[in-house]
Design a protein around this motif. Sequence first.
Motif, PDB file in Angstrom:
ATOM      1  N   VAL A  12       6.336  17.582  -5.121  1.00  0.00           N
ATOM      2  CA  VAL A  12       5.412  16.413  -4.106  1.00  0.00           C
ATOM      3  C   VAL A  12       4.012  16.951  -3.960  1.00  0.00           C
ATOM      4  N   GLU A  13       2.957  16.166  -4.718  1.00  0.00           N
ATOM      5  CA  GLU A  13       1.550  16.482  -4.291  1.00  0.00           C
ATOM      6  C   GLU A  13       1.089  15.765  -3.246  1.00  0.00           C
ATOM      7  N   LEU A  14       0.845  16.347  -2.020  1.00  0.00           N
ATOM      8  CA  LEU A  14       0.446  15.553  -1.190  1.00  0.00           C
ATOM      9  C   LEU A  14      -0.853  15.366  -1.198  1.00  0.00           C
ATOM     10  N   GLU A  70      13.339  -3.933  -6.061  1.00  0.00           N
ATOM     11  CA  GLU A  70      12.802  -4.765  -7.013  1.00  0.00           C
ATOM     12  C   GLU A  70      11.731  -5.715  -6.170  1.00  0.00           C
ATOM     13  N   SER A  71      11.461  -5.591  -4.967  1.00  0.00           N
ATOM     14  CA  SER A  71      10.472  -6.383  -4.232  1.00  0.00           C
ATOM     15  C   SER A  71       9.162  -6.244  -4.862  1.00  0.00           C
ATOM     16  N   HIS A  72       8.285  -7.138  -4.751  1.00  0.00           N
ATOM     17  CA  HIS A  72       7.015  -7.244  -5.172  1.00  0.00           C
ATOM     18  C   HIS A  72       6.086  -5.972  -4.292  1.00  0.00           C
ATOM     19  N   ALA A  73       6.337  -6.162  -2.984  1.00  0.00           N
ATOM     20  CA  ALA A  73       5.868  -5.399  -1.996  1.00  0.00           C
ATOM     21  C   ALA A  73       6.080  -3.672  -2.175  1.00  0.00           C
ATOM     22  N   TYR A  74       7.390  -3.567  -2.608  1.00  0.00           N
ATOM     23  CA  TYR A  74       7.532  -2.243  -2.977  1.00  0.00           C
ATOM     24  C   TYR A  74       7.394  -1.761  -4.390  1.00  0.00           C
ATOM     25  N   GLN A  75       7.482  -2.316  -5.227  1.00  0.00           N
ATOM     26  CA  GLN A  75       6.703  -2.320  -6.721  1.00  0.00           C
ATOM     27  C   GLN A  75       5.092  -1.946  -6.808  1.00  0.00           C
ATOM     28  N   ARG A  76       4.682  -2.550  -5.727  1.00  0.00           N
ATOM     29  CA  ARG A  76       3.027  -2.545  -5.406  1.00  0.00           C
ATOM     30  C   ARG A  76       2.679  -1.168  -5.208  1.00  0.00           C
ATOM     31  N   ILE A  77       3.603  -0.307  -4.409  1.00  0.00           N
ATOM     32  CA  ILE A  77       3.226   0.862  -3.797  1.00  0.00           C
ATOM     33  C   ILE A  77       3.975   1.903  -4.634  1.00  0.00           C
ATOM     34  N   LEU A  78       4.904   1.597  -5.412  1.00  0.00           N
ATOM     35  CA  LEU A  78       5.774   2.835  -6.188  1.00  0.00           C
ATOM     36  C   LEU A  78       4.877   3.685  -7.001  1.00  0.00           C
ATOM     37  N   LEU A  80       2.060   4.920  -6.281  1.00  0.00           N
ATOM     38  CA  LEU A  80       1.353   5.856  -5.529  1.00  0.00           C
ATOM     39  C   LEU A  80       2.384   7.023  -5.348  1.00  0.00           C
ATOM     40  N   ARG A  81       3.703   7.031  -5.433  1.00  0.00           N
ATOM     41  CA  ARG A  81       4.478   8.002  -5.357  1.00  0.00           C
ATOM     42  C   ARG A  81       5.043   8.477  -6.668  1.00  0.00           C
ATOM     43  N   THR A  82       5.389   7.714  -7.490  1.00  0.00           N
ATOM     44  CA  THR A  82       5.878   8.195  -8.952  1.00  0.00           C
ATOM     45  C   THR A  82       4.597   9.138  -9.754  1.00  0.00           C
ATOM     46  N   LYS A  83       3.370   8.820  -9.589  1.00  0.00           N
ATOM     47  CA  LYS A  83       2.498   9.591 -10.107  1.00  0.00           C
ATOM     48  C   LYS A  83       2.178  11.037  -9.335  1.00  0.00           C
ATOM     49  N   HIS A  84       2.873  11.371  -8.305  1.00  0.00           N
ATOM     50  CA  HIS A  84       2.731  12.551  -7.483  1.00  0.00           C
ATOM     51  C   HIS A  84       3.934  13.352  -6.946  1.00  0.00           C
ATOM     52  N   ALA A  85       4.970  12.740  -7.498  1.00  0.00           N
ATOM     53  CA  ALA A  85       6.441  13.326  -7.003  1.00  0.00           C
ATOM     54  C   ALA A  85       7.399  13.069  -8.144  1.00  0.00           C
ATOM     55  N   ARG A  86       8.133  14.151  -8.420  1.00  0.00           N
ATOM     56  CA  ARG A  86       9.259  14.058  -9.312  1.00  0.00           C
ATOM     57  C   ARG A  86      10.544  13.926  -8.595  1.00  0.00           C
ATOM     58  N   GLY A  87      11.621  13.249  -9.609  1.00  0.00           N
ATOM     59  CA  GLY A  87      12.963  13.290  -8.890  1.00  0.00           C
ATOM     60  C   GLY A  87      13.939  11.953  -9.009  1.00  0.00           C
ATOM     61  N   PRO A  88      15.142  12.070  -8.993  1.00  0.00           N
ATOM     62  CA  PRO A  88      15.866  10.855  -8.924  1.00  0.00           C
ATOM     63  C   PRO A  88      15.954  10.017  -7.899  1.00  0.00           C
TER      64      PRO A  88
END
Length: 106
Positions: A12-14, A70-78, A80-88
Amino acid sequence: MTAYAIAHLHDVELCDDIVDYLNGIDATLAPFDGHFIVHGARPEVREGEWRGDLIAIAFPDLDAARAWYESHAYQRILPLRTKHARGPVILIDGVDERHRATDILR
């Protein structure tokens, strides 16, 4: 039956994106009755090796967990995490208090 969204994140890249993600995720959980049950605690490792962070979010059921993810609200911010953290990340049903280990043998 309670269901969970569970993530095992590492590398995770803070950064500002992660801070924005953290600032936004609670609002995405509220409409689906989701709440954190594990987030940010350091594990006491008793066996094997551990690296990274465990995050667990409880939902009333698996349909609510899916709808949140699957919500629009979560998919919109997702991103931001996936670019800076790895894992299942998984969605999974829980068990009730009557569950016994041998129940999976049926």
